[in-house]
Design an enzyme around this catalytic site. Sequence first.
Site, short mmCIF file in Angstrom:
data_model
loop_
_atom_site.label_atom_id
_atom_site.label_comp_id
_atom_site.label_asym_id
_atom_site.label_seq_id
_atom_site.Cartn_x
_atom_site.Cartn_y
_atom_site.Cartn_z
N HIS A 60 1.12 6.21 -2.76
CA HIS A 60 0.02 5.12 -2.77
C HIS A 60 -0.66 4.88 -3.91
O HIS A 60 -1.27 6.04 -4.44
CB HIS A 60 -0.91 5.70 -1.65
CG HIS A 60 -1.21 4.84 -0.54
ND1 HIS A 60 -0.78 4.52 0.61
CD2 HIS A 60 -2.41 3.80 -0.44
CE1 HIS A 60 -1.35 3.74 1.22
NE2 HIS A 60 -2.50 3.30 0.67
N TRP A 63 -11.65 -6.36 -1.29
CA TRP A 63 -10.28 -6.73 -0.95
C TRP A 63 -10.04 -7.91 -1.09
O TRP A 63 -9.22 -8.46 -1.94
CB TRP A 63 -10.30 -6.17 0.77
CG TRP A 63 -9.72 -4.58 0.76
CD1 TRP A 63 -8.39 -4.43 1.52
CD2 TRP A 63 -10.48 -3.49 0.79
NE1 TRP A 63 -8.33 -3.04 1.25
CE2 TRP A 63 -9.44 -2.53 0.78
CE3 TRP A 63 -11.66 -3.07 0.09
CZ2 TRP A 63 -9.65 -0.92 0.79
CZ3 TRP A 63 -12.07 -1.89 -0.05
CH2 TRP A 63 -11.00 -0.62 0.46
N ASP A 101 0.88 -1.15 -0.03
CA ASP A 101 0.11 0.02 0.02
C ASP A 101 0.87 1.27 0.02
O ASP A 101 0.65 2.15 -0.65
CB ASP A 101 -0.90 -0.05 1.23
CG ASP A 101 -0.12 -0.13 2.49
OD1 ASP A 101 0.97 -0.59 2.67
OD2 ASP A 101 -0.61 0.55 3.54
N GLU A 107 -2.26 8.74 -0.90
CA GLU A 107 -3.26 7.86 -0.38
C GLU A 107 -4.44 8.41 -0.37
O GLU A 107 -5.52 7.89 -0.62
CB GLU A 107 -2.73 7.36 1.02
CG GLU A 107 -3.69 6.70 1.67
CD GLU A 107 -3.22 6.07 3.33
OE1 GLU A 107 -3.79 5.28 3.53
OE2 GLU A 107 -2.22 6.97 3.58
N GLU A 129 4.15 0.33 7.87
CA GLU A 129 2.81 -0.70 7.36
C GLU A 129 3.51 -1.24 6.24
O GLU A 129 3.80 -2.71 6.41
CB GLU A 129 1.79 0.11 7.05
CG GLU A 129 0.40 -0.63 6.44
CD GLU A 129 -0.64 0.46 6.56
OE1 GLU A 129 -1.74 -0.04 6.21
OE2 GLU A 129 -0.69 1.38 6.94
N ARG A 178 5.81 4.16 5.97
CA ARG A 178 5.69 4.17 7.43
C ARG A 178 5.63 2.78 7.90
O ARG A 178 5.89 1.79 7.26
CB ARG A 178 4.03 4.78 7.54
CG ARG A 178 2.97 3.98 7.00
CD ARG A 178 1.78 4.72 7.23
NE ARG A 178 0.53 4.23 6.49
CZ ARG A 178 -0.58 4.77 5.82
NH1 ARG A 178 -0.33 5.80 5.44
NH2 ARG A 178 -1.47 3.72 5.29
#
Length: 893
Positions: free
Chosen positions: A776, A539, A473, A755, A479, A477
């Site tokens: 993103h 998703w 994604d 994002e 993530e 960061r």
Amino acid sequence: MKLKLLFLLCFLMANTLFAQLKLQNLRTENQQNPIGIDAEKPRFSWQLVSEKKNVKQIAYEIQVKNGRNVIWNSGKVNAETSIFNAYQGEKLSSNTLITWKVRAWDNQGQTSEWAIANFQTALNKSDWKAKWINSGFVNDTVNGVVPMFRKSFDTKKKIVNATAFVTARGLYEIQLNGKRVGDAFLTPGWTSYNKHLQYQAYDVTHLVTSGKNAIGATLGSGWYRTRLAWLKQRNIYGKETALLFQLELTYSDGSKESIVSDNSWKVAESDIRFAEIYDGEVIDARKRTANWASVAFNDANWKNAVEKNFPTDYLNASVNELIKKHETFKPVKVFKATNGETILDFGQNLVGWITLSAQGKAGDKITLSHFEMMDKFGNPYFTNLRSAKAQATYILSGNGKDFFEPHFTFFGFRYVRVEGMEGKINPEDFTAYALYSDMEQTGNFETSNPLVNQLQKNIQWGQKGNFLDVPTDCPQRDERLGWTGDAEVFSRTAAYNFNANQFFAKWLKDVTADQFPNGAVPHVIPNVLNDGPSQAAGWGDAGIIIPYNVYVAFGDKQVLENQYETMKKSAEYIHKAAKNDLWNTGFQFADWLSYRVDDSKGMIGMKSAITDNYLVAQCFYAYSVQLMINTGKILGKTEDVQNYEKLLGRVKKQFQKEYMTESGKLISETQTAYILALQFDMLPEALRPQAVERLVNNIKSYNYHLTTGFLGTPFLNPVLSRFDRNDVAYKLLLQDTYPSWLYPIKTHGATTIWERWDSMKPDSTFQDPGMTSFNHYAYGAVGDWMYRNIAGIDTKEFDGAGYKEIVIKPQIGGGLTYAKGILKTNYGVVASAWKIDNGKLSWEVEIPANTTATLTFPTKKIASIIENGTSLKVSQEGSLELGSGKYAFVMEL
């Protein structure tokens, strides 16, 4: 007279040779001359090249050799198939160089010369003799040191081939006689390690010498045990890293020898004192051991490695392109922030790392802190990194100039704060390297509008930065996860920009590996969140949508075959989760990050665009079922197709009953609601025109700004173009104030996709730092529409997938006077370039050999169309079917 005849003969021969059919770009399993193929029946592909038009392959012949022995000959096969032709011979031997050649016949009476390629097979599972080895050091932990291993060995015969097979529980780098093996980084990449671990194969024949040799290896934590996600989980796959290494030597007399990892290897601490994905790397040049991977080094004081009883039965040879270095950048600016800190600006938000040459006293520490944006006050903005330190810390040796480069981490950044350097900074001492999976760039797109061109660049850079072995994604960061929703919405755009066939094929193996027993596909793959077992619309159904998109884009039917059971289980999960075919249960992300008034204090003065979660879910339920119907037809699953067709009818009826009034008004009066309902044919055909009108009116009410989130945005412009509102689609594309695609570019100079529509707001403050990424790719899914509608390049599905049957249908608008799209397909280059000049339109088209294309001319004045000075017989609808070749058309608008 004789001279004239001789000249004429030479002229005719030259023209014959020039027009001769040729074969190029031979590939085995989508790779050129690959090493380490473990497919039982490798597939062969090639491209036809001819200066003639309308060239089609009518037959081919493949011959496969092991040494001098022919192990398979297809004979002359009367077929057009020039991609993914499977080997049908005897079982291939392990670690063997295989040569194959192909020739083809075309419909013009030409026969090609033989074209030759090769590949080397991987190790059979039973051929692994190596042992897993570990340092055994107490401080070899997720936050500890990086160990280095070495092994000396002798060769006493002439070597004709040497292949190294390597993997790790963690990340590895290998040297042989002091030289780096391969040009890949962060190997073996990221998979669901305990279920699916890839190994790499390297030809190291040129590095092995007769006599004494030395192997060196370093081993980092990587994704294997580094902390992942915001839950700060460590050691997800295990606490101990380990190396598995096997060098296969073949001598000139035919004998073979294996050099393997075991407890005879020696181990010591390296100069890498810390290496972690989120926090970065610490390298201490004072602790460097010179020439430690060379033959002359004395390792008597090193300890013996520890053997570990980890399994090897889940190993597979790499099927995808590895992470490599690509573009390099020097600082475009060195400046002082308002707070006095020294900042380097590399001019591009990228993913990778920086190399540094520096000199100073022993123990001096230089810290590079990576970040994406400067704030409105002229200071570096680190808050959106959350807990990720994203630092490279270098400690000087004091022995002249030191060179530093990270090994087992990566950063998402445009800017770098430099601390610890004395005196004036020399920009030449810093070089930024972009790292991403080594996919071939296949798409190029440009127009007469500079902002649209920058948007295309931003889309591609977003893909580069987030296609780092898995489709993440964001890259900066704490993530950096393989979110299924992001990958799903972007997958068709990804397939235009790069050859992502193998990239997705590898990742889809982990979709299967991490699928829950009840059929649900997790939110992230590899699944490090360990939540579930549930699936969210848009998703988890990436497990259905992406395989289908890969097939459509590349014509790779095997991806559908390999993933079909996974797809079917996912569809069955939705069916069970839905009550009476209405999916209105469970957690849903829905139209993630759609426009909210509070996001930017209502900058356009309108209401938030919130779409009912379960309305979105029902639309994606229908989408998944439709793709199961399509896939079932492709694979011949007749009974499944019949069942899914019945189910699809019920799903649409439930949508109409639950979310639509009799007049066709939806319960959510949002752009996304009407987009999804129209995209997936949820509305009765008679009610679609009014839905289009409602959608357009909604867009107008926001003054031609989009309000869609992750799931609505990819289909926004395609729906408008499909229903003849290309004018509105262009207005949205060219809108340059918030919220829009061009706003980040025009207002804030963005070089990647953000994002959020307002990750940086119009007043130059930031969105919620808990979730604000400036790299993103999800909203970059508009790239699909740009290729398909502005340039007009598309492919038919089913038998025409992969651009075997091409559709070229540019739709002109937006005041653009020029547009060009180029796409490298498995058959060759497809190109479409149009230009408006003095009221006339010129249109150049290229169609590769062994394909056909249906062209739809972007004019209503059909009679005015001329190609090479000749009028064409075009249908009343403005369409024309053509074979391969280059064409130049001129027409009136």
